[in-house]
Design a protein around this motif. Structure first.
Motif, PDB file in Angstrom:
ATOM      1  N   VAL A  42       0.833  -1.201   0.000  1.00  0.00           N
ATOM      2  CA  VAL A  42       0.000   0.000   0.000  1.00  0.00           C
ATOM      3  C   VAL A  42       0.869   1.253   0.000  1.00  0.00           C
ATOM      4  CG1 VAL A  42      -1.668   1.339   1.342  1.00  0.00           C
ATOM      5  CG2 VAL A  42      -1.982  -1.129   1.071  1.00  0.00           C
ATOM      6  N   GLN A  43       1.962   1.230   0.737  1.00  0.00           N
ATOM      7  CA  GLN A  43       2.852   2.392   0.771  1.00  0.00           C
ATOM      8  C   GLN A  43       3.509   2.612  -0.587  1.00  0.00           C
ATOM      9  OE1 GLN A  43       5.442   2.684   4.245  1.00  0.00           O
ATOM     10  NE2 GLN A  43       4.083   1.351   5.415  1.00  0.00           N
ATOM     11  N   ALA A  44       3.881   1.528  -1.255  1.00  0.00           N
ATOM     12  CA  ALA A  44       4.463   1.655  -2.591  1.00  0.00           C
ATOM     13  C   ALA A  44       3.447   2.260  -3.556  1.00  0.00           C
ATOM     14  CB  ALA A  44       4.929   0.293  -3.094  1.00  0.00           C
ATOM     15  N   ALA A  45       2.192   1.794  -3.475  1.00  0.00           N
ATOM     16  CA  ALA A  45       1.151   2.326  -4.351  1.00  0.00           C
ATOM     17  C   ALA A  45       0.899   3.797  -4.067  1.00  0.00           C
ATOM     18  CB  ALA A  45      -0.139   1.524  -4.179  1.00  0.00           C
ATOM     19  N   PHE A  46       0.820   4.176  -2.801  1.00  0.00           N
ATOM     20  CA  PHE A  46       0.540   5.567  -2.441  1.00  0.00           C
ATOM     21  C   PHE A  46       1.629   6.495  -2.968  1.00  0.00           C
ATOM     22  CE2 PHE A  46       1.019   9.147   0.512  1.00  0.00           C
ATOM     23  CZ  PHE A  46      -0.255   9.703   0.434  1.00  0.00           C
ATOM     24  N   TRP A  47       2.885   6.158  -2.745  1.00  0.00           N
ATOM     25  CA  TRP A  47       3.971   7.030  -3.182  1.00  0.00           C
ATOM     26  C   TRP A  47       4.112   7.042  -4.691  1.00  0.00           C
ATOM     27  CZ3 TRP A  47       5.650  10.896  -0.668  1.00  0.00           C
ATOM     28  CH2 TRP A  47       5.608  10.897   0.731  1.00  0.00           C
ATOM     29  N   ARG A  48       3.733   5.945  -5.346  1.00  0.00           N
ATOM     30  CA  ARG A  48       3.736   5.946  -6.820  1.00  0.00           C
ATOM     31  C   ARG A  48       2.863   7.068  -7.349  1.00  0.00           C
ATOM     32  NH1 ARG A  48       2.179   1.083 -11.037  1.00  0.00           N
ATOM     33  NH2 ARG A  48       1.840   2.416 -12.856  1.00  0.00           N
ATOM     34  N   TRP A  49       1.663   7.204  -6.787  1.00  0.00           N
ATOM     35  CA  TRP A  49       0.735   8.192  -7.330  1.00  0.00           C
ATOM     36  C   TRP A  49       1.047   9.601  -6.861  1.00  0.00           C
ATOM     37  CZ3 TRP A  49      -0.761   6.114 -11.352  1.00  0.00           C
ATOM     38  CH2 TRP A  49      -1.074   4.751 -11.400  1.00  0.00           C
ATOM     39  N   ILE A  50       1.679   9.733  -5.708  1.00  0.00           N
ATOM     40  CA  ILE A  50       2.143  11.060  -5.292  1.00  0.00           C
ATOM     41  C   ILE A  50       3.237  11.549  -6.249  1.00  0.00           C
ATOM     42  CG2 ILE A  50       3.320  12.358  -3.485  1.00  0.00           C
ATOM     43  CD1 ILE A  50       0.393  11.716  -2.866  1.00  0.00           C
ATOM     44  N   GLY A 184     -10.532  16.656 -21.281  1.00  0.00           N
ATOM     45  CA  GLY A 184      -9.159  16.538 -21.780  1.00  0.00           C
ATOM     46  C   GLY A 184      -8.400  15.382 -21.165  1.00  0.00           C
ATOM     47  N   GLY A 185      -7.482  14.812 -21.946  1.00  0.00           N
ATOM     48  CA  GLY A 185      -6.722  13.659 -21.477  1.00  0.00           C
ATOM     49  C   GLY A 185      -5.855  13.957 -20.267  1.00  0.00           C
ATOM     50  N   LEU A 186      -5.196  15.112 -20.256  1.00  0.00           N
ATOM     51  CA  LEU A 186      -4.338  15.456 -19.121  1.00  0.00           C
ATOM     52  C   LEU A 186      -5.159  15.753 -17.876  1.00  0.00           C
ATOM     53  CD1 LEU A 186      -1.596  17.677 -20.811  1.00  0.00           C
ATOM     54  CD2 LEU A 186      -1.283  15.422 -19.762  1.00  0.00           C
ATOM     55  N   ALA A 187      -6.296  16.428 -18.050  1.00  0.00           N
ATOM     56  CA  ALA A 187      -7.164  16.718 -16.905  1.00  0.00           C
ATOM     57  C   ALA A 187      -7.712  15.427 -16.309  1.00  0.00           C
ATOM     58  CB  ALA A 187      -8.311  17.635 -17.325  1.00  0.00           C
ATOM     59  N   PHE A 188      -8.101  14.504 -17.179  1.00  0.00           N
ATOM     60  CA  PHE A 188      -8.596  13.206 -16.714  1.00  0.00           C
ATOM     61  C   PHE A 188      -7.504  12.456 -15.964  1.00  0.00           C
ATOM     62  CE2 PHE A 188      -9.016   8.619 -17.569  1.00  0.00           C
ATOM     63  CZ  PHE A 188     -10.239   8.371 -16.951  1.00  0.00           C
ATOM     64  N   LEU A 189      -6.301  12.452 -16.523  1.00  0.00           N
ATOM     65  CA  LEU A 189      -5.187  11.737 -15.907  1.00  0.00           C
ATOM     66  C   LEU A 189      -4.864  12.322 -14.531  1.00  0.00           C
ATOM     67  CD1 LEU A 189      -3.385   9.415 -17.099  1.00  0.00           C
ATOM     68  CD2 LEU A 189      -1.650  11.160 -17.465  1.00  0.00           C
ATOM     69  N   PHE A 190      -4.741  13.626 -14.461  1.00  0.00           N
ATOM     70  CA  PHE A 190      -4.382  14.288 -13.212  1.00  0.00           C
ATOM     71  C   PHE A 190      -5.453  14.047 -12.140  1.00  0.00           C
ATOM     72  CE2 PHE A 190      -4.106  18.036 -10.398  1.00  0.00           C
ATOM     73  CZ  PHE A 190      -2.768  17.977 -10.051  1.00  0.00           C
ATOM     74  N   THR A 191      -6.717  14.129 -12.533  1.00  0.00           N
ATOM     75  CA  THR A 191      -7.804  13.943 -11.568  1.00  0.00           C
ATOM     76  C   THR A 191      -7.863  12.513 -11.060  1.00  0.00           C
ATOM     77  OG1 THR A 191      -9.074  15.655 -12.725  1.00  0.00           O
ATOM     78  CG2 THR A 191     -10.270  14.286 -11.154  1.00  0.00           C
ATOM     79  N   THR A 192      -7.685  11.534 -11.941  1.00  0.00           N
ATOM     80  CA  THR A 192      -7.712  10.133 -11.485  1.00  0.00           C
ATOM     81  C   THR A 192      -6.523   9.831 -10.585  1.00  0.00           C
ATOM     82  OG1 THR A 192      -6.637   9.432 -13.554  1.00  0.00           O
ATOM     83  CG2 THR A 192      -9.040   9.253 -13.451  1.00  0.00           C
ATOM     84  N   PHE A 193      -5.351  10.398 -10.888  1.00  0.00           N
ATOM     85  CA  PHE A 193      -4.194  10.202 -10.013  1.00  0.00           C
ATOM     86  C   PHE A 193      -4.480  10.764  -8.617  1.00  0.00           C
ATOM     87  CE2 PHE A 193      -0.618  10.096 -13.462  1.00  0.00           C
ATOM     88  CZ  PHE A 193      -1.171   8.929 -13.963  1.00  0.00           C
ATOM     89  N   ALA A 194      -5.054  11.975  -8.585  1.00  0.00           N
ATOM     90  CA  ALA A 194      -5.332  12.620  -7.297  1.00  0.00           C
ATOM     91  C   ALA A 194      -6.368  11.835  -6.500  1.00  0.00           C
ATOM     92  CB  ALA A 194      -5.807  14.054  -7.522  1.00  0.00           C
TER      93      ALA A 194
END
Length: 299
Positions: A42-50, A184-194
């Motif tokens: 879980v820690q690896a996943a969390f820091w990946r997306w940060i 937009g693709g970048l907006a979608f990407l950024f929002t899903t990451f967040a």
């Protein structure tokens, strides 16, 4: 509806983008496996997306802010995509890395294109004889590769986690076809990451309390930067764009190359040789990908 001419023009760039994502993700299995005894899943996943958020922010933050009203309007769709593709999928991959090899992880993930094709067929799309045949040939190569020459693969406990990850990723990929065109693709990407990182945050806190943190060394930070920048920011953008151009089933055909890429990387980085049987299986996979990804003409 796209015309055959437009579909044909999109085929080359779409296949190239799917290939880039597949190659980068192949390396991420090696990276995730290398963290299995040093960073909790879980820690690896969390820091990946940060890390991914930091990498994408300079390019996506302004577009995301401009499209905030649109994101609110389609929030349930974006939240589901974040849950499947960001929160659940990557956490399952890291969990699988605790008890199975990087090679097995890549091979089992190659089952996801079958599910992508099934989703498209259920959605009313016609796969065609050529694409279906290519998918079956590539799938046979994957099964033989996993089973080391037989059709009865020898599953490790972590392989079950990878099967669940394959289902999650295929569902995410199928869902992308419903992404609003105006988002937009970048907006979608950024929002899903967040959103993905936000949903992981409570579980991350529990993991810190129970298991403690991890030491920030080159052996832990290096793989996290790889999966955060390349496997997340670069590969997810390429994959999302590929599906927008050629659809999940055809992009999924390229994804069958993943066990081949993983095997080659394992040989180059770890010295793990592949025997004649493995090379024959890879030839089957490559032939199936070429057959299943062709566009134009009659199916």
């Amino acid at each position: 509806m796209r015309t055959p001419q437009r579909a044909s023009r999109a085929n080359g760039p779409g296949l190239a983008l799917a290939g880039v994502a597949t190659l980068v993700w192949s390396g991420s299995f090696v990276a995730s496996r290398s963290l299995h005894d040093s960073v909790p899943p879980v820690q690896a996943a969390f820091w990946r997306w940060i890390i991914a958020l930091v990498a994408v922010a300079p390019f996506a933050a302004r577009e995301t802010w401009r499209q905030r009203a649109l994101i609110r309007r389609h929030f349930r769709f974006v939240l589901l995509a974040a849950l499947l593709g960001i929160t659940v999928y990557n956490t399952l991959v890291n969990q699988a890395g605790l008890s199975t090899s990087a090679g097995n992880m890549g091979m089992i993930m190659a089952a996801s294109p079958v599910l992508m094709a099934v989703y498209e067929r259920l959605g009313g799309d016609r796969l065609g004889v050529r694409r279906t045949t290519g998918m079956l040939v590539a799938c046979a190569g994957v099964l033989l590769l996993v089973g080391k020459g037989s059709t009865g693969p020898d599953f490790a406990p972590g392989d079950l986690w990878m099967l669940a990850a394959a289902v999650s990723f295929a569902s995410y990929s199928a869902l992308l076809r419903r992404r609003p065109a105006e988002l937009g693709g970048l907006a979608f990407l950024f929002t899903t990451f967040a959103l993905g990182a936000l949903m992981l945050a409570p579980v991350y806190g529990v993991s810190l309390a129970v298991r403690g943190g991890f030491a920030a060394t080159p052996g832990t930070v290096g793989p996290l930067v790889y999966v955060g920048v390349l496997s997340s920011a670069v590969a997810f953008f390429a994959w999302n764009r590929a599906i927008g151009l050629i659809g999940a089933a055809r992009a999924g055909a390229v994804y069958y190359l993943q066990p081949v890429c993983v095997a080659l990387l394992a040989y180059a980085l770890l010295g793990e040789a592949t025997g004649p049987g493995g090379l024959g299986c890879m030839a089957l996979i490559l032939g199936g990908v070429v057959l299943g990804s062709r566009c134009g003409g009659r199916d």
